[in-house]
Design an enzyme around this catalytic site. Structure first.
Site, mmCIF file in Angstrom:
data_model
loop_
_atom_site.group_PDB
_atom_site.id
_atom_site.type_symbol
_atom_site.label_atom_id
_atom_site.label_comp_id
_atom_site.label_asym_id
_atom_site.label_seq_id
_atom_site.Cartn_x
_atom_site.Cartn_y
_atom_site.Cartn_z
ATOM 1 N N LYS A 288 43.596 45.382 32.148
ATOM 2 C CA LYS A 288 42.935 45.578 33.443
ATOM 3 C C LYS A 288 43.977 45.837 34.525
ATOM 4 O O LYS A 288 44.896 45.045 34.722
ATOM 5 C CB LYS A 288 42.109 44.343 33.793
ATOM 6 C CG LYS A 288 41.497 44.350 35.189
ATOM 7 C CD LYS A 288 40.818 43.012 35.478
ATOM 8 C CE LYS A 288 40.384 42.921 36.944
ATOM 9 N NZ LYS A 288 39.804 41.595 37.267
ATOM 10 N N ASP A 293 42.195 43.924 44.581
ATOM 11 C CA ASP A 293 40.773 43.650 44.412
ATOM 12 C C ASP A 293 40.248 42.922 45.643
ATOM 13 O O ASP A 293 40.396 41.706 45.771
ATOM 14 C CB ASP A 293 40.530 42.819 43.158
ATOM 15 C CG ASP A 293 39.052 42.545 42.931
ATOM 16 O OD1 ASP A 293 38.225 43.250 43.549
ATOM 17 O OD2 ASP A 293 38.726 41.640 42.145
ATOM 18 N N LYS A 300 35.315 39.598 48.815
ATOM 19 C CA LYS A 300 35.777 38.239 48.553
ATOM 20 C C LYS A 300 35.995 37.480 49.854
ATOM 21 O O LYS A 300 36.205 38.085 50.925
ATOM 22 C CB LYS A 300 37.105 38.274 47.791
ATOM 23 C CG LYS A 300 37.052 38.845 46.388
ATOM 24 C CD LYS A 300 38.448 38.884 45.785
ATOM 25 C CE LYS A 300 38.428 39.440 44.378
ATOM 26 N NZ LYS A 300 37.785 38.525 43.418
ATOM 27 N N ASP A 311 45.743 41.310 40.307
ATOM 28 C CA ASP A 311 44.644 41.696 39.425
ATOM 29 C C ASP A 311 45.007 42.886 38.532
ATOM 30 O O ASP A 311 44.193 43.326 37.723
ATOM 31 C CB ASP A 311 43.400 42.016 40.260
ATOM 32 C CG ASP A 311 42.127 41.502 39.614
ATOM 33 O OD1 ASP A 311 42.213 40.670 38.703
ATOM 34 O OD2 ASP A 311 41.038 41.942 40.029
ATOM 35 N N GLU A 372 34.254 43.764 38.666
ATOM 36 C CA GLU A 372 34.688 45.145 38.433
ATOM 37 C C GLU A 372 35.584 45.311 37.214
ATOM 38 O O GLU A 372 35.633 46.383 36.621
ATOM 39 C CB GLU A 372 35.414 45.673 39.681
ATOM 40 C CG GLU A 372 36.892 45.338 39.802
ATOM 41 C CD GLU A 372 37.190 43.843 39.900
ATOM 42 O OE1 GLU A 372 38.287 43.436 39.482
ATOM 43 O OE2 GLU A 372 36.341 43.081 40.403
ATOM 44 N N ARG A 374 35.456 44.195 34.178
ATOM 45 C CA ARG A 374 34.746 44.494 32.923
ATOM 46 C C ARG A 374 34.267 45.943 32.904
ATOM 47 O O ARG A 374 34.115 46.527 31.833
ATOM 48 C CB ARG A 374 33.583 43.511 32.754
ATOM 49 C CG ARG A 374 32.523 43.574 33.810
ATOM 50 C CD ARG A 374 31.666 42.315 33.872
ATOM 51 N NE ARG A 374 32.439 41.188 34.370
ATOM 52 C CZ ARG A 374 31.960 39.948 34.469
ATOM 53 N NH1 ARG A 374 30.708 39.685 34.099
ATOM 54 N NH2 ARG A 374 32.715 38.974 34.931
#
Length: 521
Positions: A288, A293, A300, A311, A372, A374
């Site tokens: 990933k 993010d 968030k 991330d 996001e 996944r």
């Protein structure tokens, strides 16, 4: 750093610092007794004063007396029966970090207490590998990335934190001497050389992960991957947004289209297209790569949002791992896929309730744009299979739930079929990395039902960690494993063996898994 193996006794070796691993509640017998005698009783005196306990990762600097070393550094290894590869690496890293701020050019490590430990089955060559890797990983200082090491916390102007964050930059060694009395020097040296390469690969992953979002965009990460590929004779293909859209990577683009920094699907390859390894696999390692993010429209909270540059750690790890495999076993068939995006709010961002079509044709109801990882992993997994992958393993800072369940020292893992997961777990054991297998509970699939699509990307908080694995399973038709490093990917507090920031976790596991299929010679 030069490596040197000596088969003499530790009291005969000249070095700036001699590292002496000591078990808990040490009994001064045999070589340890002789070291203490030649040090003028210094070790016994420290033990009597409770300064030397042998507690795991504890450290004590001591005068060397008549020994040829300038200083002694005693490092606790705890109960010898409980020493494993992880402990051996961290013992060496703790030794290196304990010397922070000091001028040390040569360090000698007495391997026998580790090589002979009941819990470490591998002899002096394995101990040498773990120690060399630990020294390299212990030398890592993220403050050096942007010049922060110029303002060391041991300066008079800097207030002390009162923890391992206080230590200055570890020394840059010119020579690491491995002391292995009676051992095969060539085997010990080979083990140490392997450990250095493994440690350097982990540090590559850490540096890429630690770099700021305004420094490493998806394009920059692709450029870094290209440099690594060219340096190691790897092939690379970078799929930009236009091509990704044409190919049908709907989930990947749903995340990446919200940022002005365009998404990049990074595909690196060792060996020929579709070529099988000695285990008849075409292994794909997938990471990933969310370079920042924000959560997107499902934004968030501001607390710790600065950490979301981390991330991208999974992508950085697979990029580093394929380089390490290329250095240790050139030509080993291996595919690395790193979907790199930024997840940002904006006029083109995906909205909660949008329906997208994945590369494999399944439709997904995006109920939470902050789930996001996944999405980009699912399309990357499908692409890896289209490139001939027969076995998949992905690495991701996927959930906060895994940290709440397992903390910062154990990585959560899923896998199917069980035989494939067992192979991954065995690679983890060889790497000295800890995993805990989590179940894929089929009854929870119903919780992911959507009114409009095949399923949604996020549902209730109950069992959310398991559901993240179930979502990814929808995009694998071959043996697959998932490593969630949401808790282990980076440390918020420094330890005796690691600074704050990225840890490089799973790098060694991926390398060991790939090397299991390397052909001899």
């Amino acid at each position: 750093m030069q490596l040197r193996v000596v088969t003499d006794q530790p009291w005969d070796v000249r070095a700036d610092v001699l590292v002496i691993p000591v078990a808990a509640d040490p009994s001064f017998e045999g070589p340890l007794d002789e070291l203490d005698r030649r040090a003028g009783g210094e070790l016994r005196a420290l033990a009597a004063f409770k300064e030397l306990s042998g507690k795991r990762f504890s450290t004590s600097l001591a005068h060397a007396g008549e020994l040829p070393a300038d200083r002694l550094l005693v490092v606790g290894i705890g109960d010898p029966a409980k020493i494993d590869r992880e402990v051996a690496v961290r013992v060496a890293a703790s030794a290196e970090r304990r010397l922070g701020g000091r001028t040390v050019r040569s360090m000698a490590v007495w391997l026998a207490p580790l090589a002979d430990a009941e819990g470490l089955d591998g002899g002096a060559d394995l101990a040498a590998e773990m120690v060399a890797r630990g020294v390299i990983e212990g030398s890592y200082d993220p403050r050096s990335i942007y010049g922060g090491a110029r303002r060391l916390p041991d300066s008079a102007a800097a207030p002390l934190r009162g923890d391992w964050g206080d230590i200055a930059a570890p020394p840059r060694l010119d020579e690491l001497i491995l002391i292995a009395p009676g051992a095969d020097a060539s085997a010990v040296l080979a083990g140490a050389e392997r450990g250095v390469i493994m440690g350097e690969g982990a540090n590559t992953a850490r540096t890429l992960s630690n770099r700021a979002a305004n420094d490493v965009s998806p394009l920059v990460l692709a450029e870094e991957a290209r440099t690594i590929a060219e340096r190691n004779g790897l092939s690379i293909d970078v799929i930009g947004p236009e091509r990704a859209t044409e190919l049908g990577m709907g989930m990947f683009m749903a995340v990446g289209r919200g940022s002005d920094n365009p998404p990049q699907m990074i595909v690196m390859r060792s060996g020929g297209e579709g070529e099988r390894d000695a285990l008849d696999r075409h292994l794909a390692i997938i990471g990933k790569g969310v370079c920042f993010d924000s959560g997107g429209i499902s934004i968030k909270p501001s607390d710790r949002m600065e950490e979301m540059k981390m991330d991208k750690t999974g992508a950085c790890t697979v990029i580093a791992a394929i380089e390490t495999v290329a250095r240790l076993a050139p030509g080993t068939p291996l595919l690395a896929v790193a979907p790199a995006v930024e997840n940002m709010p904006g006029p083109h961002s995906t909205r909660p309730g949008d329906i997208v079509t994945a590369l494999n044709g399944k439709t997904v109801d995006i109920t939470n744009t902050d789930a996001e990882g996944r999405l980009i992993l699912g399309d990357a997994m499908t692409w890896a299979e289209r490139q001939g992958a027969t076995h998949l393993i992905d690495v991701a800072t996927l959930t906060g739930a895994v940290s709440r369940a397992l903390g910062h020292l154990v990585t959560g893992a899923f896998g199917t079929p069980q035989d494939w997961y067992d192979q991954v777990a065995a690679a983890g054991a060889r790497a000295g990395e800890r995993y805990w297998q989590l179940p894929l509970v089929d009854e929870y699939v119903a919780d992911m039902d959507s009114w409009y699509a095949d399923f949604q990307n996020s549902s209730s908080a109950e069992g959310s960690l398991v559901k993240s694995g179930l979502f990814l399973r929808e995009f694998a038709t071959v043996p697959w494993a998932h490593l969630d490093i949401g808790g282990t990917g980076y440390f918020r507090k420094a330890t005796s063996y690691a600074p704050r920031g990225a840890t490089g976790v799973t790098h060694a596991t991926l390398v060991e898994l790939a090397l299991a299929g390397a052909r001899a010679g």
